[in-house]
Design a protein around this motif. Sequence first.
Motif, PDB file in Angstrom:
ATOM      1  N   ASN A 234       0.977  -1.197  -0.051  1.00 22.88           N
ATOM      2  CA  ASN A 234       0.034  -0.002   0.150  1.00 22.88           C
ATOM      3  C   ASN A 234       0.864   1.218  -0.228  1.00 22.88           C
ATOM      4  N   ILE A 235       2.057   1.246   0.219  1.00 21.22           N
ATOM      5  CA  ILE A 235       2.930   2.438   0.546  1.00 21.22           C
ATOM      6  C   ILE A 235       3.797   2.448  -0.529  1.00 21.22           C
ATOM      7  N   VAL A 236       4.579   1.509  -1.194  1.00 19.45           N
ATOM      8  CA  VAL A 236       5.517   1.561  -2.131  1.00 19.45           C
ATOM      9  C   VAL A 236       4.990   2.045  -3.547  1.00 19.45           C
ATOM     10  N   PRO A 237       4.060   1.463  -4.113  1.00 20.97           N
ATOM     11  CA  PRO A 237       3.379   2.049  -5.335  1.00 20.97           C
ATOM     12  C   PRO A 237       3.300   3.617  -5.241  1.00 20.97           C
ATOM     13  N   PRO A 238       2.428   4.278  -4.519  1.00 22.85           N
ATOM     14  CA  PRO A 238       2.236   5.696  -4.566  1.00 22.85           C
ATOM     15  C   PRO A 238       3.715   6.285  -4.522  1.00 22.85           C
ATOM     16  N   ILE A 239       4.509   6.047  -3.571  1.00 31.06           N
ATOM     17  CA  ILE A 239       5.711   6.318  -3.427  1.00 31.06           C
ATOM     18  C   ILE A 239       6.655   6.426  -4.749  1.00 31.06           C
ATOM     19  N   TRP A 240       6.561   5.248  -5.380  1.00 35.25           N
ATOM     20  CA  TRP A 240       7.183   5.072  -6.721  1.00 35.25           C
ATOM     21  C   TRP A 240       6.541   6.065  -7.665  1.00 35.25           C
ATOM     22  N   SER A 241       5.445   6.156  -7.609  1.00 34.77           N
ATOM     23  CA  SER A 241       4.804   7.145  -8.426  1.00 34.77           C
ATOM     24  C   SER A 241       5.091   8.542  -8.324  1.00 34.77           C
TER      25      SER A 241
ATOM     26  N   LEU B 288       0.517  13.846   0.618  1.00 35.13           N
ATOM     27  CA  LEU B 288       1.910  14.342   0.106  1.00 35.13           C
ATOM     28  C   LEU B 288       1.584  14.325  -1.416  1.00 35.13           C
ATOM     29  N   GLY B 289       0.884  13.365  -2.211  1.00 40.51           N
ATOM     30  CA  GLY B 289       0.473  13.310  -3.595  1.00 40.51           C
ATOM     31  C   GLY B 289      -0.269  14.900  -3.718  1.00 40.51           C
ATOM     32  N   LEU B 290      -1.604  15.161  -2.904  1.00 40.21           N
ATOM     33  CA  LEU B 290      -2.068  16.406  -3.210  1.00 40.21           C
ATOM     34  C   LEU B 290      -1.065  17.485  -3.235  1.00 40.21           C
ATOM     35  N   SER B 291      -0.206  17.598  -2.209  1.00 38.79           N
ATOM     36  CA  SER B 291       0.700  18.727  -2.084  1.00 38.79           C
ATOM     37  C   SER B 291       1.526  18.669  -3.141  1.00 38.79           C
ATOM     38  N   PHE B 292       1.969  17.648  -3.870  1.00 37.99           N
ATOM     39  CA  PHE B 292       2.938  17.505  -5.146  1.00 37.99           C
ATOM     40  C   PHE B 292       2.235  18.071  -6.081  1.00 37.99           C
ATOM     41  N   ASN B 293       0.915  17.879  -6.286  1.00 41.22           N
ATOM     42  CA  ASN B 293       0.039  18.078  -7.508  1.00 41.22           C
ATOM     43  C   ASN B 293      -0.088  19.545  -7.472  1.00 41.22           C
ATOM     44  N   ALA B 294      -0.074  20.121  -6.200  1.00 43.89           N
ATOM     45  CA  ALA B 294      -0.397  21.575  -6.068  1.00 43.89           C
ATOM     46  C   ALA B 294       0.683  22.239  -6.323  1.00 43.89           C
TER      47      ALA B 294
ATOM     48  N   THR C 280      -5.139   8.128  -4.484  1.00 44.85           N
ATOM     49  CA  THR C 280      -6.264   7.387  -4.151  1.00 44.85           C
ATOM     50  C   THR C 280      -6.429   7.267  -2.569  1.00 44.85           C
ATOM     51  N   THR C 281      -5.797   7.672  -1.905  1.00 41.41           N
ATOM     52  CA  THR C 281      -6.011   7.636  -0.500  1.00 41.41           C
ATOM     53  C   THR C 281      -6.033   9.026   0.035  1.00 41.41           C
ATOM     54  N   LYS C 282      -6.612   8.977   1.501  1.00 42.37           N
ATOM     55  CA  LYS C 282      -6.601  10.221   2.226  1.00 42.37           C
ATOM     56  C   LYS C 282      -5.570  10.219   3.396  1.00 42.37           C
ATOM     57  N   ASP C 283      -4.806   9.309   3.340  1.00 45.34           N
ATOM     58  CA  ASP C 283      -3.749   9.216   4.378  1.00 45.34           C
ATOM     59  C   ASP C 283      -2.550  10.260   4.157  1.00 45.34           C
ATOM     60  N   GLU C 284      -1.597  10.146   4.725  1.00 45.57           N
ATOM     61  CA  GLU C 284      -0.369  10.959   4.573  1.00 45.57           C
ATOM     62  C   GLU C 284       0.231  10.784   3.098  1.00 45.57           C
ATOM     63  N   ILE C 285       0.294   9.606   2.827  1.00 42.37           N
ATOM     64  CA  ILE C 285       0.693   9.367   1.378  1.00 42.37           C
ATOM     65  C   ILE C 285      -0.032  10.119   0.351  1.00 42.37           C
ATOM     66  N   GLY C 286      -1.516  10.084   0.696  1.00 44.17           N
ATOM     67  CA  GLY C 286      -2.534  10.862  -0.352  1.00 44.17           C
ATOM     68  C   GLY C 286      -2.176  12.359  -0.195  1.00 44.17           C
TER      69      GLY C 286
END
Length: 90
Positions: A12-19, A47-53, A39-45
């Motif tokens: 659950n952690i590695v694919p989003p970080i790889w992306s 982080l993804g939202l912050s990256f996109n912003a 795809t998630t609302k946790d810390e990884i999600g």
Amino acid sequence: MGILLALKISGNIVPPIWSLMTAAKQISDVDLNAEVMVTTKDEIGMLGLSFNAMVNDLRTAKLKEETLIDELTGFTEELEHRVEERTEEL
């Protein structure tokens, strides 16, 4: 049982970080079309939202830069034209 839990967590952690790493590489190569799918609302999600912003802010800054360069180019051409006209008048 512990191994299965570890595999599930890492799955659950590695694919989003790889992306995210792949998208960051695109940005470092000056490709501002990079985005990550959140795809998630946790810390990884988050982080993804912050990256996109951040990428969106970079795109906006790039567009402003291009607009200013176009304006400056226009001013430069106009000034050169005026100098030519004045030179001919002399």
